[in-house]
Design a protein around this motif. Structure first.
Motif, mmCIF file in Angstrom:
data_model
loop_
_atom_site.group_PDB
_atom_site.id
_atom_site.type_symbol
_atom_site.label_atom_id
_atom_site.label_comp_id
_atom_site.label_asym_id
_atom_site.label_seq_id
_atom_site.Cartn_x
_atom_site.Cartn_y
_atom_site.Cartn_z
ATOM 1 N N LYS A 63 0.828 -1.213 0.000
ATOM 2 C CA LYS A 63 0.000 0.000 0.000
ATOM 3 C C LYS A 63 0.862 1.263 0.000
ATOM 4 C CE LYS A 63 -3.694 -2.360 2.425
ATOM 5 N NZ LYS A 63 -4.412 -2.486 3.687
ATOM 6 N N ILE A 64 1.667 1.394 -1.050
ATOM 7 C CA ILE A 64 2.597 2.518 -1.192
ATOM 8 C C ILE A 64 1.968 3.551 -2.119
ATOM 9 C CG2 ILE A 64 4.914 3.193 -1.944
ATOM 10 C CD1 ILE A 64 5.464 -0.001 -1.756
ATOM 11 N N LYS A 65 1.738 4.751 -1.606
ATOM 12 C CA LYS A 65 1.214 5.831 -2.445
ATOM 13 C C LYS A 65 2.342 6.811 -2.754
ATOM 14 C CE LYS A 65 -3.612 5.574 -1.283
ATOM 15 N NZ LYS A 65 -4.802 6.267 -0.802
ATOM 16 N N VAL A 66 2.403 7.186 -4.015
ATOM 17 C CA VAL A 66 3.415 8.134 -4.493
ATOM 18 C C VAL A 66 2.664 9.297 -5.126
ATOM 19 C CG1 VAL A 66 5.384 8.466 -6.031
ATOM 20 C CG2 VAL A 66 5.022 6.226 -4.937
ATOM 21 N N LYS A 67 2.801 10.484 -4.512
ATOM 22 C CA LYS A 67 2.094 11.663 -5.012
ATOM 23 C C LYS A 67 3.095 12.694 -5.499
ATOM 24 C CE LYS A 67 -1.585 14.947 -4.053
ATOM 25 N NZ LYS A 67 -2.640 15.357 -3.122
ATOM 26 N N ALA A 68 2.902 13.133 -6.739
ATOM 27 C CA ALA A 68 3.784 14.136 -7.344
ATOM 28 C C ALA A 68 3.119 15.505 -7.271
ATOM 29 C CB ALA A 68 4.058 13.768 -8.796
ATOM 30 N N TYR A 83 -0.212 24.744 -10.705
ATOM 31 C CA TYR A 83 0.128 23.552 -9.929
ATOM 32 C C TYR A 83 -0.485 22.318 -10.582
ATOM 33 C CZ TYR A 83 1.417 26.870 -6.280
ATOM 34 O OH TYR A 83 2.006 27.893 -5.579
ATOM 35 N N TYR A 84 0.266 21.221 -10.530
ATOM 36 C CA TYR A 84 -0.194 19.941 -11.053
ATOM 37 C C TYR A 84 0.122 18.871 -10.020
ATOM 38 C CZ TYR A 84 -0.010 22.565 -15.402
ATOM 39 O OH TYR A 84 -0.186 23.525 -16.368
ATOM 40 N N THR A 85 -0.848 18.017 -9.730
ATOM 41 C CA THR A 85 -0.611 16.909 -8.812
ATOM 42 C C THR A 85 -1.185 15.627 -9.407
ATOM 43 O OG1 THR A 85 -2.677 17.229 -7.592
ATOM 44 C CG2 THR A 85 -0.737 18.403 -6.764
ATOM 45 N N SER A 86 -0.620 14.523 -9.007
ATOM 46 C CA SER A 86 -1.135 13.219 -9.412
ATOM 47 C C SER A 86 -0.610 12.182 -8.436
ATOM 48 C CB SER A 86 -0.692 12.876 -10.834
ATOM 49 O OG SER A 86 -1.350 11.708 -11.292
ATOM 50 N N GLU A 87 -1.341 11.080 -8.310
ATOM 51 C CA GLU A 87 -0.959 10.057 -7.336
ATOM 52 C C GLU A 87 -1.171 8.667 -7.917
ATOM 53 O OE1 GLU A 87 -1.741 9.986 -2.706
ATOM 54 O OE2 GLU A 87 -3.545 9.331 -3.752
ATOM 55 N N VAL A 88 -0.283 7.761 -7.553
ATOM 56 C CA VAL A 88 -0.445 6.343 -7.888
ATOM 57 C C VAL A 88 -0.298 5.533 -6.610
ATOM 58 C CG1 VAL A 88 0.436 6.566 -10.257
ATOM 59 C CG2 VAL A 88 2.014 5.983 -8.409
ATOM 60 N N GLU A 89 -0.807 4.304 -6.671
ATOM 61 C CA GLU A 89 -0.612 3.383 -5.552
ATOM 62 C C GLU A 89 0.073 2.125 -6.066
ATOM 63 O OE1 GLU A 89 -2.982 1.133 -1.900
ATOM 64 O OE2 GLU A 89 -4.015 2.670 -3.079
ATOM 65 N N ILE A 90 1.153 1.772 -5.397
ATOM 66 C CA ILE A 90 1.895 0.554 -5.714
ATOM 67 C C ILE A 90 1.402 -0.537 -4.771
ATOM 68 C CG2 ILE A 90 4.186 -0.516 -5.752
ATOM 69 C CD1 ILE A 90 5.324 2.352 -6.233
ATOM 70 N N VAL A 124 7.916 14.942 -4.226
ATOM 71 C CA VAL A 124 7.314 13.618 -4.294
ATOM 72 C C VAL A 124 7.044 13.157 -2.868
ATOM 73 C CG1 VAL A 124 7.607 11.212 -4.989
ATOM 74 C CG2 VAL A 124 8.518 13.054 -6.434
ATOM 75 N N GLU A 125 5.763 12.980 -2.562
ATOM 76 C CA GLU A 125 5.353 12.517 -1.232
ATOM 77 C C GLU A 125 5.102 11.017 -1.293
ATOM 78 O OE1 GLU A 125 2.340 14.655 1.477
ATOM 79 O OE2 GLU A 125 1.189 13.095 0.437
ATOM 80 N N VAL A 126 5.652 10.291 -0.339
ATOM 81 C CA VAL A 126 5.465 8.844 -0.270
ATOM 82 C C VAL A 126 4.748 8.510 1.036
ATOM 83 C CG1 VAL A 126 6.620 6.594 -0.195
ATOM 84 C CG2 VAL A 126 7.563 8.431 -1.621
ATOM 85 N N SER A 127 3.711 7.688 0.927
ATOM 86 C CA SER A 127 3.057 7.186 2.139
ATOM 87 C C SER A 127 2.942 5.675 2.038
ATOM 88 C CB SER A 127 1.693 7.834 2.349
ATOM 89 O OG SER A 127 0.833 7.534 1.293
ATOM 90 N N VAL A 128 3.007 5.042 3.196
ATOM 91 C CA VAL A 128 2.931 3.584 3.278
ATOM 92 C C VAL A 128 1.816 3.236 4.249
ATOM 93 C CG1 VAL A 128 4.133 1.477 3.971
ATOM 94 C CG2 VAL A 128 5.367 3.259 2.729
ATOM 95 N N ASP A 129 0.843 2.472 3.754
ATOM 96 C CA ASP A 129 -0.291 2.031 4.565
ATOM 97 C C ASP A 129 -0.960 3.211 5.282
ATOM 98 O OD1 ASP A 129 -2.077 0.140 5.441
ATOM 99 O OD2 ASP A 129 -0.824 -0.591 7.080
ATOM 100 N N GLY A 130 -1.116 4.330 4.543
ATOM 101 C CA GLY A 130 -1.798 5.498 5.087
ATOM 102 C C GLY A 130 -0.931 6.446 5.888
ATOM 103 N N PHE A 188 0.844 -1.659 -10.095
ATOM 104 C CA PHE A 188 -0.008 -0.570 -9.652
ATOM 105 C C PHE A 188 -1.385 -1.085 -9.260
ATOM 106 C CE2 PHE A 188 2.790 1.769 -12.688
ATOM 107 C CZ PHE A 188 3.314 2.689 -11.795
ATOM 108 N N LEU A 189 -1.971 -0.452 -8.248
ATOM 109 C CA LEU A 189 -3.366 -0.680 -7.905
ATOM 110 C C LEU A 189 -4.143 0.458 -8.541
ATOM 111 C CD1 LEU A 189 -5.538 -2.219 -6.366
ATOM 112 C CD2 LEU A 189 -5.065 -0.768 -4.404
ATOM 113 N N ARG A 190 -5.023 0.124 -9.475
ATOM 114 C CA ARG A 190 -5.795 1.155 -10.184
ATOM 115 C C ARG A 190 -7.198 1.213 -9.610
ATOM 116 N NH1 ARG A 190 -4.798 0.943 -16.565
ATOM 117 N NH2 ARG A 190 -6.597 2.289 -16.364
#
Length: 195
Positions: A63-68, A83-90, A124-130, A188-190
């Motif tokens: 549950k790794i989220k990477v937000k740019a 400003y531009y933001t986007s996020e993916v979850e690994i 780049v912000e990274v979060s793990v399991d919330g 990726f988790l979509r």
């Protein structure tokens, strides 16, 4: 005394930004200009293992989220930015894994706004399991010197970036263009919206 004060202050500030042990490390952030003016953001990640006492297995991080977060100057004299933001979850990474995450800014946006390849600010912000990890030096542009400026940048990007929501796209939403050099993609988790 003054000559020792600045290096000590710099060391303390650096220790606030870098954490001792984070599960996911941002190794490098790079921007590339592609055909038809598209801009590719490449984020290199490595997995250090799972430091959580509740981890199912210390060798796996889930549950790794990477937000740019990106900001390009719109009006320098008025200090206005787009400003531009986007996020993916690994889904999962294993200790020792190196994976890359890619985001794309459409060429027509770059052409219309005369954007250079590298944004004026990025993070780049990274979060793990919330849980959001501590900011890492390699995850931000060099002109973000401290946590106050970083927090201000994130706040402005979140509040003023609504006009450009979904314009910065993760790799799995982009098709029909030259994707540039792409390697070592994670699983990726979509969560695409379905009707």
């Amino acid at each position: 005394m003054k000559k020792y004060f600045f290096p000590i202050l710099t060391l303390l500030a650096g220790s606030l930004v870098m954490s001792a042990q984070e599960a996911i490390k941002v190794d490098r952030v790079d921007f590339n200009s592609l055909r038809d003016d598209w801009i590719q953001m490449e984020i290199e990640l490595s997995c250090e293992g799972n430091p959580s006492p509740e981890a199912r297995d210390k060798n796996y991080v889930e549950k790794i989220k990477v937000k740019a977060y990106l900001a390009y100057v719109r009006d320098a004299s008025a200090r206005e930015f787009d400003y531009y933001t986007s996020e993916v979850e690994i889904v999962i990474m294993e200790k020792g894994d190196d994976n890359n995450v890619y985001f794309y800014l459409p060429g027509l946006i770059a052409e219309r706004d005369q954007l250079k390849t590298d944004p004026d600010f990025y993070y780049v912000e990274v979060s793990v399991d919330g849980e959001t990890q501590k900011p890492q030096k390699a995850a931000m542009s060099s002109n973000i010197p401290n946590l106050d400026i970083l927090n201000n940048f994130i706040s402005k990007a979140d509040s003023e970036g609504a006009n450009n929501e979904h314009v910065l796209m993760p790799i799995y939403l982009v098709s029909g263009i030259d994707m540039g050099r792409v390697s070592k993609l994670p699983a990726f988790l979509r969560r695409d919206v379905r009707d």
